[in-house]
Design a protein around this motif. Structure first.
Motif, PDB file in Angstrom:
ATOM      1  N   ALA A   1       1.844  19.853   3.840  1.00 58.14           N
ATOM      2  CA  ALA A   1       1.095  18.865   3.238  1.00 58.14           C
ATOM      3  C   ALA A   1      -0.111  17.578   3.664  1.00 58.14           C
ATOM      4  N   LEU A   2       1.147  17.405   4.323  1.00 59.94           N
ATOM      5  CA  LEU A   2       0.880  15.729   4.869  1.00 59.94           C
ATOM      6  C   LEU A   2      -0.426  16.194   6.300  1.00 59.94           C
TER       7      LEU A   2
ATOM      8  N   LEU B   1       2.535  13.511  -3.383  1.00 62.45           N
ATOM      9  CA  LEU B   1       2.800  13.413  -2.555  1.00 62.45           C
ATOM     10  C   LEU B   1       3.898  12.211  -2.898  1.00 62.45           C
ATOM     11  N   TYR B   2       3.975  11.477  -3.156  1.00 66.95           N
ATOM     12  CA  TYR B   2       4.581  10.168  -3.435  1.00 66.95           C
ATOM     13  C   TYR B   2       6.347  10.739  -3.903  1.00 66.95           C
ATOM     14  N   ARG B   3       6.659  11.110  -4.919  1.00 62.64           N
ATOM     15  CA  ARG B   3       7.988  11.476  -4.553  1.00 62.64           C
ATOM     16  C   ARG B   3       8.721  11.668  -3.316  1.00 62.64           C
TER      17      ARG B   3
ATOM     18  N   HIS C   1       1.161  -0.985  -0.033  1.00 66.77           N
ATOM     19  CA  HIS C   1       0.103   0.004   0.030  1.00 66.77           C
ATOM     20  C   HIS C   1       0.920   0.990  -0.506  1.00 66.77           C
ATOM     21  N   ALA C   2       0.580   2.127  -0.603  1.00 66.68           N
ATOM     22  CA  ALA C   2       1.041   3.644   0.128  1.00 66.68           C
ATOM     23  C   ALA C   2       1.237   4.377   1.385  1.00 66.68           C
ATOM     24  N   PRO C   3       2.126   4.783   1.522  1.00 66.47           N
ATOM     25  CA  PRO C   3       2.081   5.142   2.986  1.00 66.47           C
ATOM     26  C   PRO C   3       0.915   5.288   3.276  1.00 66.47           C
ATOM     27  N   ARG C   4       0.256   5.384   4.888  1.00 69.74           N
ATOM     28  CA  ARG C   4      -0.218   6.233   5.582  1.00 69.74           C
ATOM     29  C   ARG C   4      -0.211   7.063   6.900  1.00 69.74           C
ATOM     30  N   VAL C   5      -1.278   7.932   7.051  1.00 70.14           N
ATOM     31  CA  VAL C   5      -0.980   9.010   8.178  1.00 70.14           C
ATOM     32  C   VAL C   5      -1.809   7.629   9.400  1.00 70.14           C
ATOM     33  N   VAL C   6      -0.790   7.734  10.480  1.00 70.65           N
ATOM     34  CA  VAL C   6      -1.194   7.876  11.479  1.00 70.65           C
ATOM     35  C   VAL C   6      -0.880   8.457  12.524  1.00 70.65           C
ATOM     36  N   ALA C   7      -0.339   9.491  11.940  1.00 73.59           N
ATOM     37  CA  ALA C   7      -0.923  10.482  13.655  1.00 73.59           C
ATOM     38  C   ALA C   7      -0.376  12.019  13.030  1.00 73.59           C
ATOM     39  N   SER C   8      -1.325  12.686  13.546  1.00 70.42           N
ATOM     40  CA  SER C   8      -0.912  14.204  12.780  1.00 70.42           C
ATOM     41  C   SER C   8      -1.157  15.178  13.774  1.00 70.42           C
TER      42      SER C   8
ATOM     43  N   ALA D   1       8.307   9.149  -0.461  1.00 73.12           N
ATOM     44  CA  ALA D   1       9.724   7.815  -1.289  1.00 73.12           C
ATOM     45  C   ALA D   1      11.171   8.617  -0.709  1.00 73.12           C
ATOM     46  N   GLN D   2      11.241  10.257  -1.303  1.00 69.06           N
ATOM     47  CA  GLN D   2      13.026  10.938  -0.384  1.00 69.06           C
ATOM     48  C   GLN D   2      12.393  10.616   0.822  1.00 69.06           C
ATOM     49  N   VAL D   3      11.607  11.354   1.490  1.00 71.82           N
ATOM     50  CA  VAL D   3      11.901  10.357   3.286  1.00 71.82           C
ATOM     51  C   VAL D   3      12.573   8.728   3.452  1.00 71.82           C
TER      52      VAL D   3
END
Length: 87
Positions: A54-55, A68-70, A18-25, A73-75
């Motif tokens: 952005a996230l 925001l994939y790129r 899966h794509a990364p997902r937000v778990v806390a913000s 991915a860099q992070v």
């Protein structure tokens, strides 16, 4: 110590299928608490204010948008190199 008002922190979870997902913000004190918890847990932290901003607009448990994939991915690559998983 007072939390910085402008501190923004976003925690992501990445599972290969899966794509990364937000778990806390959070912002301010909540953002500082997310950063502190990550450090206490040995999770690497990278500062990227523009990406965090952005996230932070995403809902918890939401996958990151393709736009925001790129950047993410860099992070992730930086964090994996830091942890010794990439050369």
């Amino acid at each position: 110590m007072a939390a910085k008002k402008d501190t923004i922190a976003v925690a992501l979870k990445y599972e290969k299928s899966h794509a990364p997902r937000v778990v806390a913000s959070g912002k301010g004190a909540v953002g500082e608490a997310i950063i502190e918890k990550a450090r206490e847990s040995g999770v690497p932290v990278q500062e990227n204010p523009a990406l965090a901003e952005a996230l932070s607009t995403l809902e918890v448990d939401q996958e990151i948008p393709e736009a925001l994939y790129r950047a993410v991915a860099q992070v992730l690559a930086y964090l994996l190199r830091t942890a010794g998983h990439l050369r």
